[in-house]
Design a protein around this motif. Structure first.
Motif, PDB file in Angstrom:
ATOM      1  N   GLU A 152       0.829  -1.206   0.000  1.00 54.71           N
ATOM      2  CA  GLU A 152       0.000   0.000   0.000  1.00 54.71           C
ATOM      3  C   GLU A 152       0.866   1.259   0.000  1.00 54.71           C
ATOM      4  O   GLU A 152       0.587   2.223  -0.714  1.00 54.71           O
ATOM      5  CB  GLU A 152      -0.929   0.001   1.212  1.00 54.71           C
ATOM      6  CG  GLU A 152      -2.164  -0.865   1.071  1.00 54.71           C
ATOM      7  CD  GLU A 152      -3.178  -0.584   2.154  1.00 54.71           C
ATOM      8  OE1 GLU A 152      -2.754  -0.326   3.298  1.00 54.71           O
ATOM      9  OE2 GLU A 152      -4.392  -0.613   1.863  1.00 54.71           O
ATOM     10  N   GLU A 153       1.908   1.261   0.820  1.00 57.31           N
ATOM     11  CA  GLU A 153       2.806   2.423   0.866  1.00 57.31           C
ATOM     12  C   GLU A 153       3.558   2.573  -0.450  1.00 57.31           C
ATOM     13  O   GLU A 153       3.840   3.693  -0.878  1.00 57.31           O
ATOM     14  CB  GLU A 153       3.784   2.287   2.038  1.00 57.31           C
ATOM     15  CG  GLU A 153       3.141   2.327   3.413  1.00 57.31           C
ATOM     16  CD  GLU A 153       2.454   3.653   3.701  1.00 57.31           C
ATOM     17  OE1 GLU A 153       2.723   4.651   2.997  1.00 57.31           O
ATOM     18  OE2 GLU A 153       1.650   3.707   4.653  1.00 57.31           O
ATOM     19  N   ALA A 154       3.883   1.452  -1.094  1.00 60.36           N
ATOM     20  CA  ALA A 154       4.549   1.529  -2.397  1.00 60.36           C
ATOM     21  C   ALA A 154       3.637   2.208  -3.419  1.00 60.36           C
ATOM     22  O   ALA A 154       4.100   2.995  -4.253  1.00 60.36           O
ATOM     23  CB  ALA A 154       4.930   0.129  -2.877  1.00 60.36           C
ATOM     24  N   ARG A 155       2.359   1.925  -3.335  1.00 59.97           N
ATOM     25  CA  ARG A 155       1.409   2.575  -4.242  1.00 59.97           C
ATOM     26  C   ARG A 155       1.336   4.071  -3.951  1.00 59.97           C
ATOM     27  O   ARG A 155       1.323   4.893  -4.871  1.00 59.97           O
ATOM     28  CB  ARG A 155       0.036   1.918  -4.079  1.00 59.97           C
ATOM     29  CG  ARG A 155      -0.996   2.333  -5.135  1.00 59.97           C
ATOM     30  CD  ARG A 155      -1.835   3.471  -4.667  1.00 59.97           C
ATOM     31  NE  ARG A 155      -2.798   3.883  -5.686  1.00 59.97           N
ATOM     32  CZ  ARG A 155      -3.421   5.039  -5.684  1.00 59.97           C
ATOM     33  NH1 ARG A 155      -3.170   5.929  -4.739  1.00 59.97           N
ATOM     34  NH2 ARG A 155      -4.276   5.331  -6.634  1.00 59.97           N
ATOM     35  N   ASN A 156       1.329   4.456  -2.671  1.00 61.04           N
ATOM     36  CA  ASN A 156       1.319   5.885  -2.320  1.00 61.04           C
ATOM     37  C   ASN A 156       2.581   6.575  -2.828  1.00 61.04           C
ATOM     38  O   ASN A 156       2.529   7.701  -3.336  1.00 61.04           O
ATOM     39  CB  ASN A 156       1.206   6.049  -0.807  1.00 61.04           C
ATOM     40  CG  ASN A 156      -0.133   5.579  -0.268  1.00 61.04           C
ATOM     41  OD1 ASN A 156      -1.143   5.617  -0.979  1.00 61.04           O
ATOM     42  ND2 ASN A 156      -0.162   5.141   0.975  1.00 61.04           N
ATOM     43  N   SER A 157       3.712   5.903  -2.683  1.00 67.43           N
ATOM     44  CA  SER A 157       4.971   6.468  -3.171  1.00 67.43           C
ATOM     45  C   SER A 157       4.946   6.626  -4.687  1.00 67.43           C
ATOM     46  O   SER A 157       5.421   7.632  -5.229  1.00 67.43           O
ATOM     47  CB  SER A 157       6.137   5.574  -2.744  1.00 67.43           C
ATOM     48  OG  SER A 157       7.369   6.105  -3.183  1.00 67.43           O
TER      49      SER A 157
END
Length: 471
Positions: free
Chosen positions: A167-172
């Motif tokens: 999920e954080e990779a998608r935000n990044s």
């Protein structure tokens, strides 16, 4: 059958011990304040009630309507962002699979068999042909592992952290995409301005060539002046071809980022009118860096590696599995569910590792080493982020002054060019001095455009490295 179901459900909720090490966030491997060197800009801290940029929508930073439309179009259509979102779905499904292992799986099955024993193989006296039938209907649990030592829960925790990291990779990815679209648009505006400047310069040089050609025809100007004027014209034409190509390539790059064709009327705006928010509330490194999605992703990966140690430790302890079934069994299908046909089975099994040639210890050592690698990667991501913010602040502190100085340089070279042209017109100086002044003016104007783009791109970079708005 009720007894079997109750027994398996009771086993499922047994609370075993956890062998996962207690997680402790590593200390920040960077200073507690941003660098304050001569080039660093003042770093305003967030005031009371003021949010950092990680909590702010990107539209509050990119206020230009054209740029907002391009960014929104990219968020809707960009394939890299779409892949990142689909990776979240994969990680979510994987987590649900591991979560299902915490509970027993109930299966229903029915079976029937018919076997005929021929006369010459019969063991009855007297020998008779025998046809045997059997039918069964059962509900049961197969090889459900009692998680007494937390192996399954550790694997479930690992899958959860990997899901959160995705999920954080998608935000990044989204923050990077917003910044890439903004920079691509700024590059297109800059090259388009350079193209306009080159066309204006070419037009000026063509007029000068025409005048010198006429003067040469009258015997006033020399052949050297004519050759130098032609050289200046062809140089401008070559630059014009260069910028024509770059403008088209810039648009192609922007189209790829946006993910769909861009209408001609959708590109509007001028570099001189582009405005971005400059007063970014920076705050302390611990406030900013730990909110960045790439660092949050690294921390979730570290937690996943930490949970994997618990699963590796549990392999040293006994593994207990339960298999049970309850249902009906009969030799005739017609009375399968009648009274007296009930049947059940219950078979626990225990597996205790005795000798594995060091396999479990090697797996544990590997898990610990992977955790140490994740710690190093987490610390490196913080150090990299600190450097990115520090570089952006240092650039912000100097680019505004550089652009102001470059603007004054353009005015000075324009005056020099005007005076050189006047001296040449009065026969005081050669045309070479005019060309030198003209080249200096053109170069100073090109550099001014480059500094304009660089200053705006630095603000975009500052927005990105501070964690960016995600909404």
């Amino acid at each position: 059958m009720k007894k079997i179901v109750l027994m398996t459900c009771a086993a499922a909720v047994l609370s075993g011990c956890s062998l996962v090490p207690d997680y402790m966030r590593p200390d920040m491997p960077v200073p507690q304040a941003w660098p304050q060197g001569p080039a660093a800009a003042a770093t305003p801290a967030a005031k009371d009630g003021q949010s950092l940029w990680t909590d702010t929508a990107w539209k509050e930073f990119f206020t230009d309507p054209t740029l907002q439309r391009l960014i929104q179009q990219s968020l809707d259509n960009n394939r890299d962002l779409r892949v990142a979102a689909l990776n979240i779905e994969v990680a979510r499904a994987t987590y649900r699979v591991t979560q299902a292992d915490l509970l027993p799986n109930l299966d229903a099955n029915g079976s029937g068999s018919v076997a005929r024993t021929p006369l010459n193989a019969s063991r009855t006296v007297p020998a008779t042909k025998v046809t045997a039938r059997s039918y069964a209907a059962n509900v049961g649990v197969t090889a459900f592992e009692l998680d007494l030592f937390g192996r399954v829960r550790a694997l479930n925790e690992q899958a959860l952290e990997q899901f959160l990291a995705t999920e954080e990779a998608r935000n990044s990815t989204q923050i990077s995409l917003v910044a890439e679209v903004a920079n691509a648009y700024l590059t297109w505006l800059g090259d388009r301005k350079l193209l306009a400047l080159t066309e204006e310069t070419l037009e000026t040089r063509l007029k000068s060539l025409e005048l010198i050609d006429q003067s040469f025809a009258r015997g006033v100007s020399s052949e050297l002046d004519l050759a130098q004027a032609k050289t200046a014209v062809e140089t401008a034409r070559a630059n014009r071809a260069l910028y024509l190509r770059q403008v088209d390539q810039d648009r192609n790059a922007l189209t790829l980022l946006v993910g769909s064709p861009i209408a001609d009327d959708a590109l509007a705006g001028e570099l001189d009118s582009m405005r971005l928010v400059e007063d970014l509330p920076v705050g302390l490194p611990s406030e900013v860096l730990l909110r960045r999605p790439d660092i949050a992703q690294a921390e979730h990966s570290l937690k996943a590696a930490n949970a994997n140690i618990g699963a590796a430790r549990a392999a040293f302890f006994p593994s207990i599995s339960l298999t049970g079934a309850a249902g009906y069994s009969s030799r005739n299908l017609s009375n399968l569910f009648e009274a007296g046909s009930g049947a059940w089975s219950f078979g626990p099994s225990v597996s205790l590792p005795i000798f594995d040639a060091g396999r479990n210890q090697a797996n544990l050592d590997s898990a610990k080493a992977s955790r140490d690698i994740a710690v190093a990667q987490y610390e490196k991501s913080i150090q990299t982020a600190f450097r990115e913010v520090a570089d952006a602040l240092a650039a912000k502190g100097t680019l505004t002054d550089q652009m102001a100085a470059q603007g004054r340089l353009v005015e000075a070279t324009r005056t020099s060019y005007r005076l050189s042209q006047a001296r040449y017109d009065h026969g005081i100086d050669s045309y070479l001095n005019v060309l030198d002044s003209q080249r200096s003016l053109y170069s100073a104007q090109q550099e001014l455009v480059s500094v304009q783009v660089e200053r705006l791109s630095n603000l975009v970079s500052l927005y990105k490295v501070l964690g960016g708005g995600r909404n």
